[in-house]
Design an enzyme around this catalytic site. Sequence first.
Site, short mmCIF file in Angstrom:
data_model
loop_
_atom_site.label_atom_id
_atom_site.label_comp_id
_atom_site.label_asym_id
_atom_site.label_seq_id
_atom_site.Cartn_x
_atom_site.Cartn_y
_atom_site.Cartn_z
N SER A 285 -1.23 5.83 -1.90
CA SER A 285 -1.61 7.36 -2.00
C SER A 285 -1.83 7.50 -0.35
CB SER A 285 -2.52 7.80 -2.68
OG SER A 285 -3.48 6.88 -2.78
N GLU A 286 -2.09 6.48 0.58
CA GLU A 286 -2.30 6.63 1.68
C GLU A 286 -1.21 6.50 2.77
OE1 GLU A 286 -4.50 4.01 0.10
OE2 GLU A 286 -5.85 5.71 -0.03
N ASP B 197 3.63 -6.44 1.74
CA ASP B 197 3.43 -5.99 2.66
C ASP B 197 4.13 -6.77 4.00
OD1 ASP B 197 1.90 -4.51 4.55
OD2 ASP B 197 0.33 -5.75 4.65
N ARG C 13 -6.73 -8.36 2.69
CA ARG C 13 -7.64 -7.50 2.18
C ARG C 13 -6.84 -6.70 0.85
NH1 ARG C 13 -6.15 -5.61 7.39
NH2 ARG C 13 -4.44 -4.49 7.36
N SER D 107 -6.70 -3.26 -0.10
CA SER D 107 -6.03 -2.05 0.66
C SER D 107 -5.95 -0.95 -0.52
CB SER D 107 -4.90 -2.25 1.04
OG SER D 107 -4.64 -3.00 2.47
N HIS E 276 12.39 -2.00 4.89
CA HIS E 276 12.06 -1.47 3.54
C HIS E 276 13.40 -1.69 2.82
CE1 HIS E 276 8.27 0.27 4.50
NE2 HIS E 276 8.95 1.23 5.26
N ARG F 86 2.04 8.37 6.81
CA ARG F 86 3.38 7.93 7.68
C ARG F 86 4.26 9.19 8.12
NH1 ARG F 86 4.69 1.65 5.86
NH2 ARG F 86 2.63 1.34 5.67
N GLY G 212 7.61 -3.52 7.87
CA GLY G 212 7.78 -2.72 9.33
C GLY G 212 7.58 -3.76 10.15
N ARG G 213 6.92 -4.80 10.03
CA ARG G 213 6.93 -5.87 11.24
C ARG G 213 7.93 -6.67 11.19
NH1 ARG G 213 1.09 -7.68 9.44
NH2 ARG G 213 1.68 -6.38 7.47
N GLU H 195 -7.57 -13.95 -9.24
CA GLU H 195 -7.42 -14.95 -8.26
C GLU H 195 -6.30 -14.12 -7.15
OE1 GLU H 195 -8.70 -18.04 -7.95
OE2 GLU H 195 -9.94 -17.82 -9.68
N LEU I 192 9.92 -8.50 -19.85
CA LEU I 192 8.86 -8.31 -18.74
C LEU I 192 8.40 -6.70 -18.52
CD1 LEU I 192 7.48 -9.52 -15.95
CD2 LEU I 192 9.60 -8.27 -14.78
C1 FPP Z 1 4.63 -2.74 3.44
O1 FPP Z 1 5.27 -2.58 4.44
C2 FPP Z 1 5.29 -2.07 2.33
C3 FPP Z 1 5.35 -0.56 1.78
C4 FPP Z 1 4.95 0.37 2.35
C5 FPP Z 1 5.95 -0.33 0.62
C6 FPP Z 1 6.84 -1.46 -0.07
C7 FPP Z 1 8.05 -0.95 -0.59
C8 FPP Z 1 9.23 -1.42 -0.75
C9 FPP Z 1 9.41 -2.98 -0.93
C10 FPP Z 1 10.43 -0.71 -1.14
C11 FPP Z 1 10.39 0.58 -1.89
C12 FPP Z 1 10.79 0.32 -2.97
C13 FPP Z 1 10.85 1.22 -4.06
C14 FPP Z 1 11.10 0.61 -5.50
C15 FPP Z 1 10.39 2.48 -3.65
P1 FPP Z 1 4.66 -1.96 5.71
O2 FPP Z 1 5.75 -0.55 5.99
O3 FPP Z 1 3.43 -1.50 5.34
O4 FPP Z 1 4.85 -3.03 6.79
P2 FPP Z 1 3.88 -3.18 8.03
O5 FPP Z 1 2.52 -3.54 7.42
O6 FPP Z 1 4.62 -4.46 8.73
O7 FPP Z 1 4.16 -1.99 9.10
#
Ligand code: FPP
Length: 247
Positions: free
Chosen positions: A71-72, A25, A199, A201, A42, A76, A28-29, A212, A136
């Site tokens: 799925s949520e 997570d 959380r 999510s 990303h 976006r 974006g931030r 854990e 793995l």
């Molecule tokens: C959360 O950041 C991350 C995601 C929505 C997806 C995680 C995706 C990747 C690491 C790249 C995709 C990889 C593949 C292989 C498809 P956020 O956008 O929710 O960040 P924010 O909460 O700061 O807005």
Amino acid sequence: MTSQPITEAAEPDGPPPRHVAIIMDGNGRWAKQRGLPRYEGHRRGVDVLRKIVQHAGERRIKYLTLFSFSSENWTRPESEIRDLFNLLRRFVKNDLADLARNNVHITVIGARAGLPADIAGLIDKAEVDTSDNDGLKLIVAFNYGARDEIVRAVQRLAARVAAGDLAPEEIDIDLMSDAMDTAGVPDPDLVIRTSGEQRISNFLLWQSAYSEFVFVSGYWPDFDEREFDAAVSEYSRRERRYGAVGG
Ligand code: FPP
């Protein structure tokens, strides 16, 4: 013969986790903080994902589950969904051969229905091309939501009941586990979430009953091998009681 000095044995840490799951997570931030488009977060996130997969293999972690599209996430903006799909396309095209060579076995959990046909094809190819690997196990949660997974599991069992193949009272925890997308995969021992949010999510709700949790304050694009090791060490120091009384 010289006698060894008697030293107090250090308290042994518990075994390392067999299965680590990560909510990646904060992309974006991370980007916003730097005045960059979300896409850059990303893109950096995929670089980190690549490093952590390699590192988890080196650390002899047996199962690694990564939450990469929920799925949520369909709520976006369309352009961001397109970016995330393009990153998956590029990841499979560029990294699949390396992963296969490194003995990684890929499976993808989540709903296949509703995905673009080429993405569904790439997912199938990644699974087939790595199916003989016994290193793995990389489980990518894509178009995944835990409540949706539970509903689909219940539908599978209900269909068997309707067909007269299963009695309702035969449904137990093991049968439910076997009907989930993660059938055959042990429950995650450790769930890591980056970005400071605390959380779950809608991630692995059924499977994380006794996991854990380690919450890391940094954003996913800044996560690294050292923080992964620190989370694993933290896990190994905790005492897991599964509802029983501690020793
Ligand atoms: C959360 O950041 C991350 C995601 C929505 C997806 C995680 C995706 C990747 C690491 C790249 C995709 C990889 C593949 C292989 C498809 P956020 O956008 O929710 O960040 P924010 O909460 O700061 O807005």
